[in-house]
Design a protein around this motif. Structure first.
Motif, PDB file in Angstrom:
ATOM      1  N   ALA A  86      39.379  51.494  49.180  1.00 21.37           N
ATOM      2  CA  ALA A  86      40.667  51.906  49.406  1.00 21.37           C
ATOM      3  C   ALA A  86      40.538  53.155  50.429  1.00 21.37           C
ATOM      4  CB  ALA A  86      41.611  51.795  48.225  1.00 21.37           C
ATOM      5  N   LEU A 118      37.494  48.689  45.878  1.00 23.34           N
ATOM      6  CA  LEU A 118      38.334  47.500  45.504  1.00 23.34           C
ATOM      7  C   LEU A 118      37.569  46.221  45.721  1.00 23.34           C
ATOM      8  CD1 LEU A 118      41.426  48.231  47.844  1.00 23.34           C
ATOM      9  CD2 LEU A 118      41.159  48.597  45.358  1.00 23.34           C
ATOM     10  N   ARG A 157      44.113  39.392  36.916  1.00 18.26           N
ATOM     11  CA  ARG A 157      43.038  39.664  38.434  1.00 18.26           C
ATOM     12  C   ARG A 157      42.679  38.189  38.755  1.00 18.26           C
ATOM     13  NH1 ARG A 157      36.834  40.609  36.911  1.00 18.26           N
ATOM     14  NH2 ARG A 157      36.812  39.345  38.735  1.00 18.26           N
ATOM     15  N   VAL A 173      42.588  40.220  46.919  1.00 18.88           N
ATOM     16  CA  VAL A 173      41.803  41.348  46.376  1.00 18.88           C
ATOM     17  C   VAL A 173      42.720  41.701  45.109  1.00 18.88           C
ATOM     18  CG1 VAL A 173      43.620  42.589  47.522  1.00 18.88           C
ATOM     19  CG2 VAL A 173      41.819  43.747  47.030  1.00 18.88           C
ATOM     20  N   ASN A 174      41.561  42.281  44.217  1.00 17.64           N
ATOM     21  CA  ASN A 174      42.141  42.771  42.944  1.00 17.64           C
ATOM     22  C   ASN A 174      42.551  44.206  43.101  1.00 17.64           C
ATOM     23  OD1 ASN A 174      41.933  40.384  41.126  1.00 17.64           O
ATOM     24  ND2 ASN A 174      39.800  40.610  41.509  1.00 17.64           N
ATOM     25  N   PHE A 175      43.842  44.619  43.462  1.00 14.12           N
ATOM     26  CA  PHE A 175      44.247  46.067  43.736  1.00 14.12           C
ATOM     27  C   PHE A 175      44.502  46.717  42.593  1.00 14.12           C
ATOM     28  CE2 PHE A 175      47.415  42.554  43.470  1.00 14.12           C
ATOM     29  CZ  PHE A 175      48.065  42.945  42.456  1.00 14.12           C
ATOM     30  N   ARG A 176      44.559  48.018  42.807  1.00 15.55           N
ATOM     31  CA  ARG A 176      44.537  48.736  41.505  1.00 15.55           C
ATOM     32  C   ARG A 176      45.913  48.259  40.725  1.00 15.55           C
ATOM     33  NH1 ARG A 176      44.756  54.403  44.305  1.00 15.55           N
ATOM     34  NH2 ARG A 176      43.990  53.182  45.821  1.00 15.55           N
ATOM     35  N   PHE A 224      41.174  52.020  36.546  1.00 16.74           N
ATOM     36  CA  PHE A 224      41.535  51.507  37.781  1.00 16.74           C
ATOM     37  C   PHE A 224      43.085  50.661  37.322  1.00 16.74           C
ATOM     38  CE2 PHE A 224      41.921  47.547  40.207  1.00 16.74           C
ATOM     39  CZ  PHE A 224      41.265  47.733  41.465  1.00 16.74           C
ATOM     40  N   ASP A 241      46.946  49.216  48.910  1.00 12.66           N
ATOM     41  CA  ASP A 241      45.647  48.601  48.649  1.00 12.66           C
ATOM     42  C   ASP A 241      45.504  47.360  49.319  1.00 12.66           C
ATOM     43  OD1 ASP A 241      44.603  50.703  47.138  1.00 12.66           O
ATOM     44  OD2 ASP A 241      44.867  49.517  45.232  1.00 12.66           O
TER      45      ASP A 241
END
Length: 626
Positions: free
Chosen positions: A363, A369, A397, A419-422, A431, A446
């Motif tokens: 990121a 990420l 997720r 995407v597994n963003f924060r 995270f 993100d």
């Protein structure tokens, strides 16, 4: 120079094949290991079927002509099936019982505005079930004991007002609970018996996340839980109930323990899995290591143990793949042999699906990420039209494996980036906590960084990128378009909140024990929430938007989409609004899903230039447009 592959895109996969009812799903084995219950269509609706394993005597035992059935399992006597159903997506589930020898289904949890969910079933107690039920007060889920012979539910364990999870021991007695207490931290409470007082076994800070209760040991002297206390990622731990000593059973420094299998033959915790880029199982006993080795050989997909017979001799195993539909097997532990049961969607096997590959990038602030990229078959992986597909939750997720939306989009010619963003789960508490009160902040950026990565790597054409998501993913669509109007060519928002103030004011009553969690993760100050709400930036949206909602959504009320669409139309923003009167938080009816997909397919093609399957007669959506 183009290749022959680029000139030969694969055949269009019909929406019916992708989004129609699966031919088999959610397999469960009878207590004696002889029969199978599973979900499959009957008269257009997912219903409960039963058959003898190894035979072809399949028959329907439970069916609702109005709405698909979402879940079913065996009663411990092997004669009855238990299943859940709500009304039009309101998520007020009731538990029903049906006799395989005939007769009408029986509602075991009757009443209005009640929500019943199974807590514990055990073949050693064939005429009992424990359910959580908000019959005493709408906001609290107490534990009720259901007499399955008489069809009566009685209050067993009262919720003190802060309990968010329960666990029973091997005698079917409620002996553990997780509560969120004042200040936001969590406590694990235990007791020595049904009439004994509760005591605190452990305290867990909010930053560590809510501990997840797994099982009691076979002798009921220890408790297994999943917790990130004193670690970054969620670990499987074992508490000694007499001393409160906590011992780590399985851990990974970066990824969370996600699954646990308890052997019904011994009631021992024998295996657990960590979800990395793919699911990785570890044996916790020497004897079960041999079983895991055998299961890995059966198929190259990620497997999960879905169910087991009462003696543990037969396992039901589901295999998940990225480029073919799910498959179910019955595994005979004595013979170390797996027997194929069914494929969830056999017609898909005639098509070439797109493989999914893990990706990683930083990121803008350097936070790593991770996600998955799916590229269309038959196209050079350069400057493709792309859909950024955002998961809901947001405390969830994306995972490796077949996903119908992803395959639909890829088949129509789009690269698909997840995407597994924060704020996503699975990657440890640091995270997860990095997303606290960042719904329209770093969680949003993100997603922009994911978009920019795909462009920089050459996969995506920057002028032909859409953003698409449901629930929190729908909210992410709205924030992306409102905060960065030029970043995407269009958006698809499914059941997303538009004003965090009205969203939080209208949560279901039974979410109230989670109020502190929502405060810490989302926020509570009205001005802050307003600043994070895309409704108030609606005039900034300039690209076409498709909005979809279920009229009975109990989590994100239809008001969230109504008020957004009104604001957009007042500003002259092109928006199409699809509302289904028989849906809740998402689309459960395949007929509605196909209608939505037909509209979304044309919508995306107009903005990005993808392929379109001609509309089918049963996909008419005009009457659902508002």
């Amino acid at each position: 120079m183009t290749t022959s592959l680029e000139l030969c895109p694969p055949p269009l996969i019909p929406r019916e094949t992708l989004f129609g009812n699966p031919e088999g799903d959610s397999a469960r084995v009878s207590p004696d290991g002889a029969r199978l219950a599973y979900l499959a269509p009957h008269d257009g609706k997912q219903s409960v079927w039963v058959r003898t394993i190894g035979a072809r005597d399949d028959r329907v035992v439970a069916h609702d002509p109005v709405r698909p059935l979402p879940w079913a399992t065996w009663q411990g006597d092997g004669r009855h099936i238990l299943y859940l159903q709500d009304r039009a997506g309101d998520e007020n589930y009731h538990l029903y019982q049906v006799d395989l020898e005939g007769g009408a289904p029986r509602d075991l949890t009757p009443g209005e505005h009640l929500r019943a969910l199974p807590l514990a079933l055990d073949a050693r107690f064939p005429q009992e079930a424990l359910v959580t039920l908000n019959a005493r007060t709408p906001r609290l889920l107490d534990v009720h004991r259901v007499n399955l012979a008489a069809g009566l539910a009685e209050l067993d364990t009262e919720n003190s007002g802060d309990v968010i999870a329960w666990l029973v021991d091997n005698a079917l007695v409620v002996r553990a609970a997780v509560a969120q207490v004042a200040g936001g931290s969590y406590v694990i409470r235990v007791r020595d018996g049904a009439s004994a007082p509760w005591r605190v076994l452990d305290e867990v800070a909010f930053a560590d996340g809510a501990p997840r209760l797994v099982a009691f040991s076979s002798d009921d002297r220890a408790l297994f839980a999943i917790s990130a206390k004193d670690a970054n990622a969620n670990r499987l731990v074992r508490y000694d109930l007499a001393t409160a000593e906590r011992v780590v059973v399985l851990e990974d420094p970066e990824y969370d323990v996600e699954r646990v299998f308890v052997d019904p033959a011994t009631h021992d915790v024998v295996a657990a899995a960590v979800c990395k880029e793919r699911l990785v199982w570890a044996a916790l006993t020497a004897s079960f290591a041999e079983e895991l080795d055998a299961l890995r050989v059966v198929d190259d997909g990620d497997f999960s143990i879905e169910d087991a017979s009462a003696d543990g001799a037969t396992l039901i195993v589901r295999y998940r793949h990225d480029a073919r539909p799910e498959e179910f097997y019955a595994y005979d532990r004595a013979r170390h042999r797996a027997s194929f049961l069914f494929c969830s969607r056999p017609p898909l096997l005639a098509y070439e699906l797109a493989p999914m590959r893990p990706v990683a990038f930083p990121a803008r602030d350097g936070l790593p990420l991770r996600g998955y990229l799916t590229l269309p078959v038959g196209a050079a992986p350069r400057r493709l039209p792309m859909v950024l597909y955002v998961h809901g939750g947001p405390w969830y997720r994306d995972r490796w494996g077949y996903e119908p939306i992803v395959q639909w989009l890829a088949n129509r010619g789009y690269a698909v980036l997840q995407v597994n963003f924060r704020g996503s789960t699975g990657y440890g508490k640091a995270f997860l906590n990095a997303g606290n009160r960042e719904w329209a902040g770093a969680m949003r950026t993100d997603l922009l960084d994911a978009r920019d990565w795909a462009v920089a790597e050459g996969y995506a054409d920057p002028a032909r990128i859409a953003i698409f998501g449901g629930s929190y993913g729908g909210y992410a669509v709205l924030t992306a378009l409102a905060w960065t109007p030029d970043a995407f060519a269009c958006g698809v928002d499914i059941v997303g909140p538009s004003d965090l103030r009205t969203f939080l004011a209208a949560i279901p009553a039974y979410w109230e024990p989670m109020r502190q969690l929502l405060t810490e993760r989302v926020g509570d100050d009205p001005e802050f929430l307003k600043s994070q709400s895309p409704l108030f930036r609606a005039p900034s949206i300039r690209v076409p938007l498709l909005v979809v909602h279920g009229a009975n959504d109990p989590r994100v009320k239809q008001q969230e989409s109504d008020q957004l669409v009104e604001a957009l139309r007042g500003s002259g923003v092109p928006v199409q609004y699809l509302v289904f009167d028989n849906e809740g938080h998402g689309l459960a009816h395949p007929a509605n899903l196909k209608r939505f997909a037909a509209l979304a397919e044309a919508f995306l093609a107009a903005a990005l230039g993808g392929r379109i399957e001609p509309p089918q007669p049963d996909e008419a959506f005009a009457s659902f447009l508002c």
